[in-house]
Motif scaffolding. Structure first.
Motif, PDB file in Angstrom:
ATOM      1  N   SER A  74      42.239  46.975  43.520  1.00 47.00           N
ATOM      2  CA  SER A  74      43.267  45.964  43.239  1.00 47.00           C
ATOM      3  C   SER A  74      43.896  45.496  44.554  1.00 47.00           C
ATOM      4  CB  SER A  74      44.392  46.532  42.370  1.00 47.00           C
ATOM      5  OG  SER A  74      43.869  47.099  41.215  1.00 47.00           O
TER       6      SER A  74
ATOM      7  N   ALA B 150      41.210  43.678  46.870  1.00 43.28           N
ATOM      8  CA  ALA B 150      40.863  42.353  46.336  1.00 43.28           C
ATOM      9  C   ALA B 150      41.961  41.357  46.692  1.00 43.28           C
ATOM     10  CB  ALA B 150      40.686  42.431  44.825  1.00 43.28           C
TER      11      ALA B 150
ATOM     12  N   ALA C 116      41.286  38.200  49.015  1.00 41.16           N
ATOM     13  CA  ALA C 116      41.435  36.912  48.316  1.00 41.16           C
ATOM     14  C   ALA C 116      42.226  35.899  49.139  1.00 41.16           C
ATOM     15  CB  ALA C 116      42.115  37.126  46.973  1.00 41.16           C
TER      16      ALA C 116
ATOM     17  N   ARG D 275      37.198  32.580  49.104  1.00 39.22           N
ATOM     18  CA  ARG D 275      37.562  31.716  47.969  1.00 39.22           C
ATOM     19  C   ARG D 275      36.505  30.610  47.802  1.00 39.22           C
ATOM     20  NH1 ARG D 275      42.142  33.632  46.275  1.00 39.22           N
ATOM     21  NH2 ARG D 275      41.969  32.241  44.508  1.00 39.22           N
TER      22      ARG D 275
ATOM     23  N   SER E  97      49.740  39.776  38.726  1.00 38.28           N
ATOM     24  CA  SER E  97      49.076  41.043  38.405  1.00 38.28           C
ATOM     25  C   SER E  97      49.735  41.736  37.223  1.00 38.28           C
ATOM     26  CB  SER E  97      49.196  42.022  39.579  1.00 38.28           C
ATOM     27  OG  SER E  97      48.600  41.488  40.696  1.00 38.28           O
TER      28      SER E  97
ATOM     29  N   ARG F 159      50.309  33.314  49.930  1.00 41.67           N
ATOM     30  CA  ARG F 159      49.231  32.902  50.834  1.00 41.67           C
ATOM     31  C   ARG F 159      49.130  31.369  50.888  1.00 41.67           C
ATOM     32  NH1 ARG F 159      45.192  35.177  46.424  1.00 41.67           N
ATOM     33  NH2 ARG F 159      45.151  33.346  45.099  1.00 41.67           N
TER      34      ARG F 159
ATOM     35  N   ARG G  68      38.501  48.586  38.704  1.00 44.50           N
ATOM     36  CA  ARG G  68      39.890  48.601  38.204  1.00 44.50           C
ATOM     37  C   ARG G  68      40.765  49.591  38.978  1.00 44.50           C
ATOM     38  NH1 ARG G  68      40.143  43.884  36.250  1.00 44.50           N
ATOM     39  NH2 ARG G  68      38.109  43.474  35.384  1.00 44.50           N
TER      40      ARG G  68
ATOM     41  N   GLY H 139      43.034  33.956  36.041  1.00 37.72           N
ATOM     42  CA  GLY H 139      43.109  34.265  37.473  1.00 37.72           C
ATOM     43  C   GLY H 139      44.431  33.844  38.073  1.00 37.72           C
ATOM     44  N   ARG H 140      44.348  33.262  39.287  1.00 34.56           N
ATOM     45  CA  ARG H 140      45.561  32.804  39.975  1.00 34.56           C
ATOM     46  C   ARG H 140      45.526  31.296  40.211  1.00 34.56           C
ATOM     47  NH1 ARG H 140      45.263  37.384  39.292  1.00 34.56           N
ATOM     48  NH2 ARG H 140      46.422  39.143  40.157  1.00 34.56           N
ATOM     49  N   ASP H 141      44.280  30.763  40.347  1.00 31.73           N
ATOM     50  CA  ASP H 141      44.128  29.345  40.714  1.00 31.73           C
ATOM     51  C   ASP H 141      43.172  28.622  39.774  1.00 31.73           C
ATOM     52  OD1 ASP H 141      41.846  30.703  41.426  1.00 31.73           O
ATOM     53  OD2 ASP H 141      41.560  29.637  43.319  1.00 31.73           O
ATOM     54  N   MET H 142      43.052  29.096  38.548  1.00 29.32           N
ATOM     55  CA  MET H 142      42.114  28.470  37.606  1.00 29.32           C
ATOM     56  C   MET H 142      42.538  27.017  37.326  1.00 29.32           C
ATOM     57  SD  MET H 142      39.819  30.717  36.999  1.00 29.32           S
ATOM     58  CE  MET H 142      40.022  30.984  38.728  1.00 29.32           C
TER      59      MET H 142
ATOM     60  N   GLY I 180      39.406  37.432  38.565  1.00 25.11           N
ATOM     61  CA  GLY I 180      39.879  38.560  39.376  1.00 25.11           C
ATOM     62  C   GLY I 180      38.777  39.586  39.600  1.00 25.11           C
TER      63      GLY I 180
ATOM     64  N   TYR J 259      36.781  38.818  42.674  1.00 26.43           N
ATOM     65  CA  TYR J 259      37.437  39.239  43.929  1.00 26.43           C
ATOM     66  C   TYR J 259      37.351  40.755  44.080  1.00 26.43           C
ATOM     67  CZ  TYR J 259      38.935  34.468  44.549  1.00 26.43           C
ATOM     68  OH  TYR J 259      38.922  33.106  44.746  1.00 26.43           O
ATOM     69  N   ARG J 260      37.455  41.464  42.977  1.00 20.83           N
ATOM     70  CA  ARG J 260      37.337  42.928  43.018  1.00 20.83           C
ATOM     71  C   ARG J 260      35.914  43.331  43.421  1.00 20.83           C
ATOM     72  NH1 ARG J 260      41.459  45.692  40.003  1.00 20.83           N
ATOM     73  NH2 ARG J 260      43.059  44.203  39.425  1.00 20.83           N
TER      74      ARG J 260
ATOM     75  N   ASP K 198      49.828  37.323  46.684  1.00 23.69           N
ATOM     76  CA  ASP K 198      49.106  36.329  45.881  1.00 23.69           C
ATOM     77  C   ASP K 198      49.866  34.990  45.800  1.00 23.69           C
ATOM     78  OD1 ASP K 198      47.259  38.309  45.490  1.00 23.69           O
ATOM     79  OD2 ASP K 198      47.827  38.755  43.414  1.00 23.69           O
TER      80      ASP K 198
ATOM     81  N   ARG L 257      51.766  42.904  45.742  1.00 25.84           N
ATOM     82  CA  ARG L 257      50.665  42.015  45.350  1.00 25.84           C
ATOM     83  C   ARG L 257      51.182  40.619  44.967  1.00 25.84           C
ATOM     84  NH1 ARG L 257      47.003  44.508  41.091  1.00 25.84           N
ATOM     85  NH2 ARG L 257      48.104  46.436  41.530  1.00 25.84           N
TER      86      ARG L 257
HETATM   87  O1   DC Z   1      43.491  39.307  38.176  1.00 28.84           O
HETATM   88  P1   DC Z   1      43.246  40.548  38.990  1.00 28.84           P
HETATM   89  O2   DC Z   1      44.473  41.406  39.154  1.00 28.84           O
HETATM   90  O3   DC Z   1      42.064  41.329  38.511  1.00 28.84           O
HETATM   91  O4   DC Z   1      42.863  40.000  40.469  1.00 28.84           O
HETATM   92  C1   DC Z   1      42.645  40.873  41.549  1.00 28.84           C
HETATM   93  C2   DC Z   1      43.084  40.171  42.834  1.00 28.84           C
HETATM   94  O5   DC Z   1      42.222  39.050  43.086  1.00 28.84           O
HETATM   95  C3   DC Z   1      44.498  39.597  42.812  1.00 28.84           C
HETATM   96  O6   DC Z   1      45.419  40.451  43.449  1.00 28.84           O
HETATM   97  C4   DC Z   1      44.408  38.305  43.532  1.00 28.84           C
HETATM   98  C5   DC Z   1      42.962  37.930  43.535  1.00 28.84           C
HETATM   99  N1   DC Z   1      42.651  36.763  42.712  1.00 28.84           N
HETATM  100  C6   DC Z   1      42.793  35.538  43.276  1.00 28.84           C
HETATM  101  O7   DC Z   1      43.250  35.427  44.410  1.00 28.84           O
HETATM  102  N2   DC Z   1      42.420  34.426  42.582  1.00 28.84           N
HETATM  103  C7   DC Z   1      41.957  34.516  41.340  1.00 28.84           C
HETATM  104  N3   DC Z   1      41.593  33.420  40.692  1.00 28.84           N
HETATM  105  C8   DC Z   1      41.839  35.778  40.719  1.00 28.84           C
HETATM  106  C9   DC Z   1      42.209  36.897  41.435  1.00 28.84           C
END
Ligand code: DC
Length: 222
Positions: free
Chosen positions: A92, A95, A99, A105, A13, A183, A87, A125-128, A36, A39-40, A180, A176
């Motif tokens: 935040s 989400a 998530a 997911r 984040s 998990r 936002r 993102g987190r898992d792209m 993200g 998820y928001r 994130d 966060r």
């Molecule tokens: O990137 P962001 O802060 O806008 O994402 C918001 C939340 O969504 C973040 O705390 C974790 C989740 N997220 C996720 O788990 N996987 C993603 N690919 C993008 C976001």
């Protein structure tokens, strides 16, 4: 290089990955996916329907059915402009909580894949790189120290006229990050990605670094 190239930019984040990813997409003339935001949007849609994190099956259908649209930098949910609302600090946090649910997911996967269109995609993102586009041409893990991330977030809020305490922001970022990265499903991870620590870089320097890596890869395969 795959037929439709993907540049995956993952990170914690407030690392600035959204700004960098958007600029890289613009420079390459590629599409851009802000995962993200999806998820928001789920968090917001769930609130509108009064659903909580325990209403898993309803959340799953909501995720698959919600009418979400991205257009000229704006984000729409069921036809309403929610660009600023998603936002908020509330969104935040929610989400990040939602998530962690595998049903959400999975429900977002097809939507994310649909962004992969000619001539290419930059996705953040987190898992792209790990889950959604495992065959991405370039995988970047973009990060910065938590103190720097909190400071950047503080300045963003200040620019919007919103007051915040550095202490609260640091606490929020730490919570966060833990959620994130901790998990069991699709956690934030560096594995297989090139790490870009932007703590002492400007946005332009970060963008140039990613573009440099991408053109190196293009040269290697051509
Ligand atoms: O990137 P962001 O802060 O806008 O994402 C918001 C939340 O969504 C973040 O705390 C974790 C989740 N997220 C996720 O788990 N996987 C993603 N690919 C993008 C976001």
């Amino acid at each position: 290089m795959p037929v439709i190239p993907v540049v995956a930019i993952d990170g914690p984040s407030a690392s600035g990955k959204g700004t960098v990813a958007e600029r890289v997409a613009k420079a390459l003339g590629f599409h851009y996916l802000d995962s993200g935001a999806l998820y928001r949007l789920v968090a917001l849609a769930a609130r509108n329907k009064l659903l909580s994190a325990t209403d898993v099956s309803q959340l799953e259908s909501l995720t698959r059915q919600m009418d979400a649209r991205f257009d000229s930098g704006k984000v729409y949910l069921e036809g309403h402009d929610v660009t600023d609302e998603i936002r908020s600090e509330w969104c935040s946090r929610e989400a990040s909580i939602l998530a962690a649910l595998p049903e959400i997911r999975a429900g977002l996967l097809d939507r994310q894949h649909a962004f992969r269109q000619i001539p290419g995609l930059v996705a953040d993102g987190r898992d792209m790189g790990s889950v959604v586009f495992p065959d991405a041409s370039l995988k970047v893990f973009l990060t910065a120290t938590s103190a720097i991330r909190a400071k950047r977030r503080y300045n963003q809020l200040k620019d919007k006229g919103i007051s915040a305490s550095m202490e609260d922001l640091l606490k929020d970022i730490a919570e966060r990050d833990a959620r994130d990265a901790g998990r069991p499903i699709a956690p934030l991870q560096q594995a297989g990605a090139r790490v870009l620590d932007t703590s002492s870089l400007t946005i332009e320097q970060s963008v140039d670094k990613v573009l440099g890596w991408f053109s190196e890869l293009r040269l290697q395969v051509s």
